[in-house]
Each structure stands twice: as structure tokens, then as C-alpha cells.
Design an enzyme around this catalytic site. Structure first.
Site, PDB file in Angstrom:
ATOM      1  N   LYS A 108       0.815  -1.108  -0.133  1.00 29.14           N
ATOM      2  CA  LYS A 108       0.027   0.073  -0.152  1.00 29.14           C
ATOM      3  C   LYS A 108       0.796   1.206   0.147  1.00 29.14           C
ATOM      4  O   LYS A 108       0.263   2.188  -0.633  1.00 29.14           O
ATOM      5  CB  LYS A 108      -0.883  -0.056   1.082  1.00 29.14           C
ATOM      6  CG  LYS A 108      -1.783  -1.262   1.424  1.00 29.14           C
ATOM      7  CD  LYS A 108      -3.104  -1.184   0.495  1.00 29.14           C
ATOM      8  CE  LYS A 108      -4.016  -2.139   0.885  1.00 29.14           C
ATOM      9  NZ  LYS A 108      -3.798  -3.591   0.667  1.00 29.14           N
TER      10      LYS A 108
HETATM   11  C1  LIG Z   1      -4.154  -4.608   0.282  1.00 26.01           C
HETATM   12  C2  LIG Z   1      -3.355  -6.071   0.236  1.00 26.01           C
HETATM   13  C3  LIG Z   1      -3.871  -6.914  -0.540  1.00 26.01           C
HETATM   14  C4  LIG Z   1      -4.731  -6.747  -1.720  1.00 26.01           C
HETATM   15  O1  LIG Z   1      -4.536  -5.866  -2.612  1.00 26.01           O
HETATM   16  P1  LIG Z   1      -5.910  -5.411  -3.391  1.00 26.01           P
HETATM   17  O2  LIG Z   1      -5.461  -4.426  -4.249  1.00 26.01           O
HETATM   18  O3  LIG Z   1      -6.925  -5.170  -2.436  1.00 26.01           O
HETATM   19  O4  LIG Z   1      -6.314  -6.635  -4.077  1.00 26.01           O
HETATM   20  C5  LIG Z   1      -2.693  -8.017  -0.637  1.00 26.01           C
HETATM   21  N1  LIG Z   1      -1.769  -8.076   0.539  1.00 26.01           N
HETATM   22  C6  LIG Z   1      -1.566  -7.229   1.298  1.00 26.01           C
HETATM   23  C7  LIG Z   1      -0.544  -7.300   2.313  1.00 26.01           C
HETATM   24  C8  LIG Z   1      -2.370  -6.095   1.186  1.00 26.01           C
HETATM   25  O5  LIG Z   1      -2.213  -4.840   2.143  1.00 26.01           O
END
Ligand SMILES: *Cc1c(COP(=O)(O)O)cnc(C)c1O
Length: 461
Positions: A108
Site C-alpha cells: 500500500k
Molecule cells: C491490500 C493488500 C492486498 C490486496 O490488494 P488489492 O489491491 O486489494 O487486491 C494483498 N496483500 C496485502 C498485504 C495487502 O495489504
């Protein structure tokens, strides 16, 4: 550059409008009116420069290119690895793309670090100030806190369910020490937090008075920023790549599709979405039916999603950009809890190179142990959903890259359960433990949360 809504009933907006609004007024998601064609990344091109070129193509005239480069350089200087998204070999034909070198150890950060820069720039130009509200079950809140701490034109309010997120996840949110970041620990679960945020946005008078905005995974700037590492991976390999993407809201996987649409995947691509036992996305791809079932807790909490929001953008393309068809699917889904996709859309979905499959909790934990036995590396439970899926795919001579979405150290309890090993925080995060946590505990009550936001909003726009 104009952005249109997937539900076809909102006026087109520019990049700034699409980013700051989040959701379009007709309930749809913004997508570019046409996908810009962008020159592929060069093998030696620095990450920040690729990011600036791609984001500039999406921003159009809204942001000067030299300013964009300066912002990308600042955003990605916060990463511990100077390649930002390094590739490491994990086996024959198998690589990990490590997306967890940012300040809060999850992917993120890749989008959030640049979004905070973009917001401050766009708001500074317009003289506006916004209150950004986000509900988090873990990683988004920390990434937003790290990125927006000290932002000059935005206050950030994070709602998390009190004592229902991991201690490490909470530390990343509550120790920034920044006066423009407010943590609200809500006595309730994540769904309560999300419902409150929705009600805040629905209260138009309140939303206008504090300049309410969101940075959740439907924000176009997040998708655009995430398409960059698909382009740099292509530059490193120069041939066809299969990406295995641990998925929740499908923002990450969709960014790969967007990279391809913009001409960045010159060698060709496949995207295999891997979901946990919350398998709504796999059901969509494999049955053509969108159906509701409540989210269940799994070892990979950042993927505990019952409605993969970004699928709507893919559906828009699969219907031949037919906003009426998309609206009708989501209206039926809202009323009946279930909706079949149009036949033509199912046919087109089958041809875009994207698939989805589910991985069980037991397989996820066993995979973490097996991966450690084979490589000596600890992986996080989300990444393990991806590496397990990668093992099931037919072996071929194309390179397989699993997106490593978080560091193992962010989920030490699960790592211990799966492998018996400790996953200590990296040196650079160690200071967290020494800093004091700041958060306010509040009941899961709309007026209490509204009051807390009003009290801490620095200036009314
Ligand atoms: C948010 C997240 C995901 C999923 O990503 P999306 O874009 O919502 O599909 C996978 N792994 C981690 C560690 C995340 O924080």
C-alpha cells in the site's frame, strides 16, 4: 485527459477531479476516457522516473512534468530498497517482486507515498483543505498515516476496530506524532468502521463542511501508481510474464491490466489473481455470477474482502464500455444480492488474460513453512496465497512473478504459527516500539465520530 464513470451517468472530470472525488456521483468508478499510450520502461530507467512518466500521462495538463518527477523522487526516497520494487529469484522460473520496502512494510505504501504528495500539490494549488477519512482493517491505515503525516493541506482520520488489528499494524498508525493524523479506535468490527465512513459521506452537509475525501482502493491515483511496477518488471525481463497477484479489492491486479492497456507490457502478460477463502473474485471469474457472502477472518486479513470493488472497472471494459450494462448488474446485485454478468461480457473476460482462484487457510499456512524450507525466507501470509497458487499453474517457459505484498514481520503471530520462527521488525522500523501511541477510543456511533472529526479539522474549506 478526461475520466468517465463506469456507470455512465456522471459528467467527465479531469485527473484532479477523479482523484479527489474517489467515487463518481453516480456510484461508479472513474476510468480514463481513453488509455494513454506510454513508452515502455527502459531496463536502466530509475523507478521514480518511470513513475513520473506514467503518472504524467494519466494526469495530462493537471500537473507539470518536472513537478511530477520531483514528487515521485521524494515519494520513493522513503523506500529502504533503492529499486523500490526489486525482483528476487525464488525457484526455477519463479520470482518474487518485493513490494514491501516502504515505511509500513506493505505494498500500500507504493501508491500512498505518491498520493500524499499529489494531494498536497493539488490542494495547495486550489487553496482547499480536505479531511481524508479511511476505515482500515490493517494495512491501508498505516500506509496512509505514514504518507500523510505532516501534509500541509489535509487532515487524516483513520478508523480502526479497537483491539481487532495486529499490534504491529496499530503501531504503524498510532506513532506518527503528526498533528494532522487522528486515530480513532472504534468499539466494533471493521464492517462497523466502514459503515460509519459511508454514513459520513452520505451526510452531504457534514461532508461539505469538513471537505471530506477518501483514499481507499477505488481511487484512480492508486491504480495508476501501482501500474508502474508492472512496467519495471517488463523492462527487467523483456519477455512474456505471468504475474500472480494476492488479491482482495483487486486494485493491484487491475493495475497490471491498465499497464497492458497503456502499451507497457510489450512481451505479453497473464495475471493470475489468488484470493483466500473470501472467494468472491474467483466465483466471478469462474461462474460469471456476482454473489454476496459475508467476509470471514483468514490468516491473510488484508484480503478479507467480500466485494472486490475494482472488478467494476474490468467489467466496464468487458461490456464494451457500456455504462448502462454495468449499472444494471450492480443495481440487481444491490437488490437481490446476486447478479449474473452479461454473456458477451463473460466471453470477453475470458480473453483478457486474467484468471482467479482461491487458496485455503490450511494451504496458506503450509505454504509459508514450505517456502521457508525451500529458500530460507519468511513470507507473509498474503504472499503465501500467491506462491501457493503459482505452484498449481502449469509450468511453462514464461517467467512467473509473485507479488510479495507485505513483509513477514508485519504478521509475526501468523509466521510463528506457520513456521515456528520469529519475524522481527527490520532495523528501520525498530524505533516504532519506543514511540508513544496516540489514539482515541470511541463507541461505534456516527455522531461521536462526526464530533471527533469536527473537533480536529484544522480549517473549514
Ligand atoms: C491490500 C493488500 C492486498 C490486496 O490488494 P488489492 O489491491 O486489494 O487486491 C494483498 N496483500 C496485502 C498485504 C495487502 O495489504
Amino acid at each position: 485527459m478526461k475520466y468517465v464513470s463506469t456507470r455512465g451517468q456522471a459528467a467527465p472530470v479531469d485527473f484532479v477531479g477523479a482523484c479527489l472525488a474517489g467515487l463518481a456521483p453516480d456510484g461508479g468508478l472513474y476510468v480514463p476516457e481513453t488509455y494513454p499510450q506510454i513508452a515502455p520502461a527502459g531496463p536502466d530507467e530509475p523507478y521514480a522516473q518511470v513513475a513520473a512518466r506514467i503518472l504524467s500521462a494519466f494526469a495530462g495538463d493537471a500537473i507539470r512534468e518536472t513537478d511530477m518527477l520531483a514528487m515521485c523522487e521524494r515519494a520513493y526516497a522513503s523506500f529502504a530498497h533503492h529499486s523500490v520494487a526489486p525482483l528476487t529469484q525464488a525457484g526455477a522460473g519463479l520470482w518474487l517482486m518485493e513490494l514491501h520496502h516502504g515505511p509500513t512494510l506493505a505494498f500500500k505504501d507504493v501508491a500512498m507515498q505518491i498520493i500524499a504528495q499529489l494531494y498536497d500539490y493539488m490542494l495547495g494549488k486550489s487553496g482547499k483543505r480536505l479531511s481524508i477519512v479511511c476505515a482500515t482493517s490493517g494495512d491501508t491505515g498505516g500506509a496512509a498515516a505514514a504518507a500523510f503525516a505532516g501534509a500541509r493541506h489535509a487532515d487524516l482520520f483513520i478508523l480502526h476496530p479497537h483491539e481487532r488489528i495486529s499490534p504491529v499494524q496499530r503501531l504503524f498508525m498510532t506513532t506518527t506524532g503528526a498533528s494532522n493524523v487522528t486515530n480513532l479506535a472504534v468499539d466494533g468490527d471493521f464492517d462497523d468502521c466502514q459503515a460509519i465512513v459511508k454514513s459520513l459521506f452520505a451526510d452531504k452537509a457534514f461532508a461539505n463542511s469538513v471537505g471530506l475525501s477518501g483514499v481507499n482502493s477505488i481511487n484512480w491515483a492508486r491504480i495508476a501508481a501501482q501500474s508502474v511496477y508492472y512496467a519495471t518488471a517488463q523492462a527487467a525481463f523483456g519477455r512474456k510474464i505471468r504475474f500472480v497477484v494476492p488479491s482482495g479489492n483487486m486494485g493491484d491486479a487491475l493495475a497490471g491490466y491498465v499497464a497492458a492497456r497503456c502499451g507497457l507490457m510489450t512481451g505479453g502478460f497473464e495475471i493470475a489473481c489468488a484470493v483466500n477463502e473470501n472467494d468472491a473474485l474467483a466465483r466471478l471469474f469462474n461462474t460469471g455470477v456476482m454473489s454476496r457472502s459475508p467476509a470471514v477472518a483468514t490468516p491473510s486479513p488484508a484480503m478479507d474482502i467480500s466485494v472486490p470493488s475494482n472488478f467494476e472497472r474490468l467489467l466496464y471494459e468487458a461490456t464494451g464500455r457500456d455504462g448502462d450494462a454495468v449499472r444494471s448488474v450492480y443495481d440487481r446485485y444491490k437488490q437481490a444480492g446476486e447478479a449474473a454478468l452479461p454473456e458477451t461480457a463473460i466471453g470477453r473476460l475470458g480473453c483478457v488474460g486474467i484468471t482467479a482462484a482461491t487458496v485455503s487457510n490450511a494451504d496458506t499456512l503450509a505454504e509459508m513453512a514450505r517456502f521457508e524450507a525451500e529458500t530460507g525466507w519468511l513470507i507473509c501470509p498474503h504472499t503465501a496465497v500467491g506462491t501457493f497458487r503459482a505452484r498449481q499453474l502449469p509450468r511453462s517457459d514464461i517467467a512467473t512473478i509473485v507479488l510479495a505484498t507485505a513483509a513477514a514481520a508485519k504478521f509475526p503471530e501468523t509466521v510463528k504459527e506457520a513456521t515456528g520462527l520469529d519475524a522481527p521488525l527490520p532495523h528501520r522500523s525498530g524505533a516504532l516500539l519506543a514511540r508513544g501511541e496516540v489514539f482515541d477510543r470511541l463507541p461505534a456511533d456516527l455522531s461521536a465520530i462526526r464530533g471527533a472529526i469536527e473537533a480536529k479539522t484544522h480549517t473549514v474549506p
